[in-house]
Motif scaffolding. Structure first.
Motif, PDB file in Angstrom:
ATOM      1  N   LEU A  32      14.131 -29.776  51.894  1.00 21.32           N
ATOM      2  CA  LEU A  32      15.490 -29.232  51.870  1.00 21.32           C
ATOM      3  C   LEU A  32      16.526 -30.340  51.964  1.00 21.32           C
ATOM      4  CD1 LEU A  32      15.106 -25.989  53.935  1.00 21.32           C
ATOM      5  CD2 LEU A  32      15.480 -26.203  51.522  1.00 21.32           C
ATOM      6  N   SER A  33      16.196 -31.438  52.696  1.00 22.84           N
ATOM      7  CA  SER A  33      17.172 -32.531  52.739  1.00 22.84           C
ATOM      8  C   SER A  33      17.264 -33.222  51.383  1.00 22.84           C
ATOM      9  CB  SER A  33      16.823 -33.524  53.833  1.00 22.84           C
ATOM     10  OG  SER A  33      15.649 -34.194  53.506  1.00 22.84           O
ATOM     11  N   LEU A  34      16.107 -33.332  50.665  1.00 29.44           N
ATOM     12  CA  LEU A  34      16.168 -33.883  49.312  1.00 29.44           C
ATOM     13  C   LEU A  34      16.969 -32.964  48.395  1.00 29.44           C
ATOM     14  CD1 LEU A  34      12.569 -35.193  48.765  1.00 29.44           C
ATOM     15  CD2 LEU A  34      14.646 -36.505  48.767  1.00 29.44           C
ATOM     16  N   LEU A  35      16.811 -31.644  48.599  1.00 27.62           N
ATOM     17  CA  LEU A  35      17.576 -30.686  47.788  1.00 27.62           C
ATOM     18  C   LEU A  35      19.068 -30.868  48.007  1.00 27.62           C
ATOM     19  CD1 LEU A  35      16.476 -27.057  47.419  1.00 27.62           C
ATOM     20  CD2 LEU A  35      18.826 -27.460  47.897  1.00 27.62           C
ATOM     21  N   VAL A  36      19.467 -31.069  49.278  1.00 28.48           N
ATOM     22  CA  VAL A  36      20.893 -31.257  49.568  1.00 28.48           C
ATOM     23  C   VAL A  36      21.391 -32.550  48.940  1.00 28.48           C
ATOM     24  CG1 VAL A  36      22.527 -31.647  51.419  1.00 28.48           C
ATOM     25  CG2 VAL A  36      20.872 -29.859  51.628  1.00 28.48           C
ATOM     26  N   ALA A  37      20.564 -33.614  49.004  1.00 25.75           N
ATOM     27  CA  ALA A  37      20.981 -34.879  48.395  1.00 25.75           C
ATOM     28  C   ALA A  37      21.123 -34.727  46.888  1.00 25.75           C
ATOM     29  CB  ALA A  37      19.956 -35.971  48.730  1.00 25.75           C
ATOM     30  N   ASN A  38      20.169 -34.020  46.251  1.00 29.64           N
ATOM     31  CA  ASN A  38      20.231 -33.783  44.816  1.00 29.64           C
ATOM     32  C   ASN A  38      21.453 -32.951  44.449  1.00 29.64           C
ATOM     33  OD1 ASN A  38      19.329 -33.668  42.147  1.00 29.64           O
ATOM     34  ND2 ASN A  38      18.411 -31.681  42.507  1.00 29.64           N
ATOM     35  N   TYR A  39      21.774 -31.960  45.307  1.00 32.93           N
ATOM     36  CA  TYR A  39      22.929 -31.116  45.030  1.00 32.93           C
ATOM     37  C   TYR A  39      24.220 -31.915  45.145  1.00 32.93           C
ATOM     38  CZ  TYR A  39      26.151 -27.233  45.215  1.00 32.93           C
ATOM     39  OH  TYR A  39      27.180 -26.374  44.959  1.00 32.93           O
ATOM     40  N   ASN A  40      24.292 -32.833  46.122  1.00 35.00           N
ATOM     41  CA  ASN A  40      25.488 -33.657  46.242  1.00 35.00           C
ATOM     42  C   ASN A  40      25.670 -34.548  45.028  1.00 35.00           C
ATOM     43  OD1 ASN A  40      26.287 -32.652  48.660  1.00 35.00           O
ATOM     44  ND2 ASN A  40      25.128 -34.140  49.850  1.00 35.00           N
ATOM     45  N   LEU A  41      24.552 -34.917  44.392  1.00 33.89           N
ATOM     46  CA  LEU A  41      24.628 -35.795  43.232  1.00 33.89           C
ATOM     47  C   LEU A  41      25.033 -35.038  41.976  1.00 33.89           C
ATOM     48  CD1 LEU A  41      24.015 -38.768  42.821  1.00 33.89           C
ATOM     49  CD2 LEU A  41      21.770 -38.113  42.003  1.00 33.89           C
ATOM     50  N   ARG A  42      24.453 -33.855  41.733  1.00 33.34           N
ATOM     51  CA  ARG A  42      24.610 -33.181  40.445  1.00 33.34           C
ATOM     52  C   ARG A  42      25.303 -31.836  40.510  1.00 33.34           C
ATOM     53  NH1 ARG A  42      20.286 -35.493  37.612  1.00 33.34           N
ATOM     54  NH2 ARG A  42      19.020 -36.505  39.157  1.00 33.34           N
ATOM     55  N   LYS A  43      25.533 -31.279  41.690  1.00 32.27           N
ATOM     56  CA  LYS A  43      26.175 -29.977  41.865  1.00 32.27           C
ATOM     57  C   LYS A  43      25.362 -28.839  41.260  1.00 32.27           C
ATOM     58  CE  LYS A  43      29.519 -31.815  43.948  1.00 32.27           C
ATOM     59  NZ  LYS A  43      29.157 -31.979  45.360  1.00 32.27           N
ATOM     60  N   ASN A  44      24.042 -29.003  41.131  1.00 35.31           N
ATOM     61  CA  ASN A  44      23.215 -27.838  40.819  1.00 35.31           C
ATOM     62  C   ASN A  44      21.811 -28.087  41.359  1.00 35.31           C
ATOM     63  OD1 ASN A  44      21.811 -29.431  38.996  1.00 35.31           O
ATOM     64  ND2 ASN A  44      22.944 -28.652  37.246  1.00 35.31           N
ATOM     65  N   THR A  45      20.944 -27.079  41.230  1.00 32.31           N
ATOM     66  CA  THR A  45      19.574 -27.202  41.734  1.00 32.31           C
ATOM     67  C   THR A  45      18.563 -26.963  40.621  1.00 32.31           C
ATOM     68  OG1 THR A  45      19.645 -24.904  42.363  1.00 32.31           O
ATOM     69  CG2 THR A  45      20.132 -26.487  44.075  1.00 32.31           C
ATOM     70  N   ASP A  46      18.878 -27.452  39.427  1.00 33.50           N
ATOM     71  CA  ASP A  46      18.034 -27.213  38.257  1.00 33.50           C
ATOM     72  C   ASP A  46      17.049 -28.363  38.117  1.00 33.50           C
ATOM     73  OD1 ASP A  46      16.970 -26.535  35.869  1.00 33.50           O
ATOM     74  OD2 ASP A  46      18.891 -26.124  34.896  1.00 33.50           O
ATOM     75  N   ILE A  47      15.720 -28.053  38.143  1.00 30.83           N
ATOM     76  CA  ILE A  47      14.769 -29.169  38.077  1.00 30.83           C
ATOM     77  C   ILE A  47      14.626 -29.703  36.660  1.00 30.83           C
ATOM     78  CG2 ILE A  47      13.418 -28.522  40.082  1.00 30.83           C
ATOM     79  CD1 ILE A  47      11.405 -27.324  38.207  1.00 30.83           C
ATOM     80  N   ASP A  48      15.053 -28.948  35.639  1.00 34.88           N
ATOM     81  CA  ASP A  48      14.937 -29.467  34.278  1.00 34.88           C
ATOM     82  C   ASP A  48      16.019 -30.487  33.961  1.00 34.88           C
ATOM     83  OD1 ASP A  48      12.670 -28.278  33.546  1.00 34.88           O
ATOM     84  OD2 ASP A  48      13.585 -26.556  32.585  1.00 34.88           O
ATOM     85  N   GLU A  49      16.960 -30.679  34.865  1.00 31.57           N
ATOM     86  CA  GLU A  49      17.964 -31.714  34.627  1.00 31.57           C
ATOM     87  C   GLU A  49      17.620 -33.020  35.301  1.00 31.57           C
ATOM     88  OE1 GLU A  49      21.918 -30.561  35.211  1.00 31.57           O
ATOM     89  OE2 GLU A  49      21.724 -28.726  34.034  1.00 31.57           O
ATOM     90  N   LEU A  50      16.460 -33.097  35.929  1.00 31.67           N
ATOM     91  CA  LEU A  50      16.025 -34.356  36.559  1.00 31.67           C
ATOM     92  C   LEU A  50      15.304 -35.182  35.506  1.00 31.67           C
ATOM     93  CD1 LEU A  50      14.531 -32.887  39.810  1.00 31.67           C
ATOM     94  CD2 LEU A  50      16.748 -33.877  39.540  1.00 31.67           C
ATOM     95  N   VAL A  51      16.086 -35.857  34.635  1.00 28.14           N
ATOM     96  CA  VAL A  51      15.486 -36.517  33.481  1.00 28.14           C
ATOM     97  C   VAL A  51      15.793 -38.005  33.471  1.00 28.14           C
ATOM     98  CG1 VAL A  51      15.347 -34.524  31.996  1.00 28.14           C
ATOM     99  CG2 VAL A  51      17.462 -35.762  32.123  1.00 28.14           C
ATOM    100  N   GLU A  52      16.088 -38.614  34.641  1.00 32.86           N
ATOM    101  CA  GLU A  52      16.448 -40.031  34.633  1.00 32.86           C
ATOM    102  C   GLU A  52      15.294 -40.909  34.160  1.00 32.86           C
ATOM    103  OE1 GLU A  52      17.801 -38.184  36.916  1.00 32.86           O
ATOM    104  OE2 GLU A  52      19.891 -38.579  36.409  1.00 32.86           O
TER     105      GLU A  52
END
Lengths: 105, 167
Positions: free
Chosen positions: A77-97
């Motif tokens: 959940l802390s990783l989810l919050v960090a990801n949300y602060n970065l991208r403003k969504n919780t979509d795993i298909d947008e993790l394409v770095e």
């Protein structure tokens, strides 16, 4: 009399439901909810084995599973919050770095 | 009668987990998950695991789901539209998941262990479920308890570091 096989089949079905959720969902929160469903299936198998083999160590192992599940959910959940602060969504298909630029999907 | 109860729990496990995993709103999903955990706690009581049923209600339903709900409220998630709720390449994922499920059900439904431990129902009844779990947990698995404490310390540090805003 309810046999061990019935309980184990039930736990395998619950685990499989959670697995399908992990594989198919695109929202990261639902992936974590599916992980919890999988963990409850595993705990059910451990406790039913502890009952039918009359050895209480299965319940002790399920207790450890619950503790580690709490830790893993906290990290997730802390990783989810960090990801949300970065991208403003919780979509795993947008993790394409790490995806290759030239490939067209 | 016991068969009827077991059939009820089979149907409710599958139905509740299906409901939990197909809701649009994550808050509804977490609330269905709470119902699933309460059913699991009742099944633990059927399997003579009173302490574990209590831990399931207190730790899972009380602590972990509250953490989930707090995170969901904290993030202000918008409900995803229907075409964005299923991941890409879902056909292959569905095939993998269904085949894994079939293999697991086939294997698990044919397990018949011959080992019998010494914690029979009458022995556990005479000593007490919680006392036996405590004796084994702190005598045989004492190092495991210490390691579990360490494992629970690491997420606390990681949450503080990951949740810290950049100054």
């Amino acid at each position: 009399m309810i046999t061990l096989e019935m309980y184990l089949t039930l736990s395998a079905l619950v685990f499989g439901m959670g697995l399908m959720g992990v594989l198919l969902h695109r929202n990261l929160i639902f992936v974590f909810i599916s992980l919890e469903v999988m963990l409850s299936g595993v705990n059910l198998a451990l406790v039913s084995l502890a009952h039918y083999m009359s050895d209480i160590r299965g319940q002790v192992l399920a207790l450890f599973t619950i503790g580690v599940a709490a830790a893993s959910v906290a990290v997730g959940l802390s990783l989810l919050v960090a990801n949300y602060n970065l991208r403003k969504n919780t979509d795993i298909d947008e993790l394409v770095e790490l995806k290759e630029e030239a490939s067209n999907d | 009668m016991i068969y009827l109860i077991f059939i009820y729990f089979c149907i409710s496990f599958l139905g509740i987990s299906h409901m939990a995993l197909t809701r649009k709103n994550p808050v509804h999903g977490v609330l269905w998950l709470l119902l699933l955990f309460l059913h699991v706690a009742v099944v633990y009581l059927f399997l003579n695991a009173e302490f574990l049923g209590m831990v399931q209600v207190i730790v899972y339903a009380g602590a972990i789901l509250v953490m989930f709900l707090f995170t969901i409220f904290f993030l202000d998630i918008k409900i995803m539209p229907k075409e964005r709720r299923i991941a890409k390449l879902w056909e292959g994922r569905l095939v993998i998941g269904l085949s894994f499920l079939a293999v697991m059900v086939l294997v698990f439904s044919s397990i018949s262990p011959t080992y019998k431990g010494k914690h029979t129902i009458s022995y556990v009844e005479s000593v007490g479920n919680t006392r036996i779990i405590g004796e084994i947990l702190f005598n045989e698995y004492g190092l495991g308890v210490l390691l579990l404490g360490l494992i629970l310390l690491v997420p606390m540090i990681s949450v503080v570091i990951l949740g810290r805003r950049k100054a």
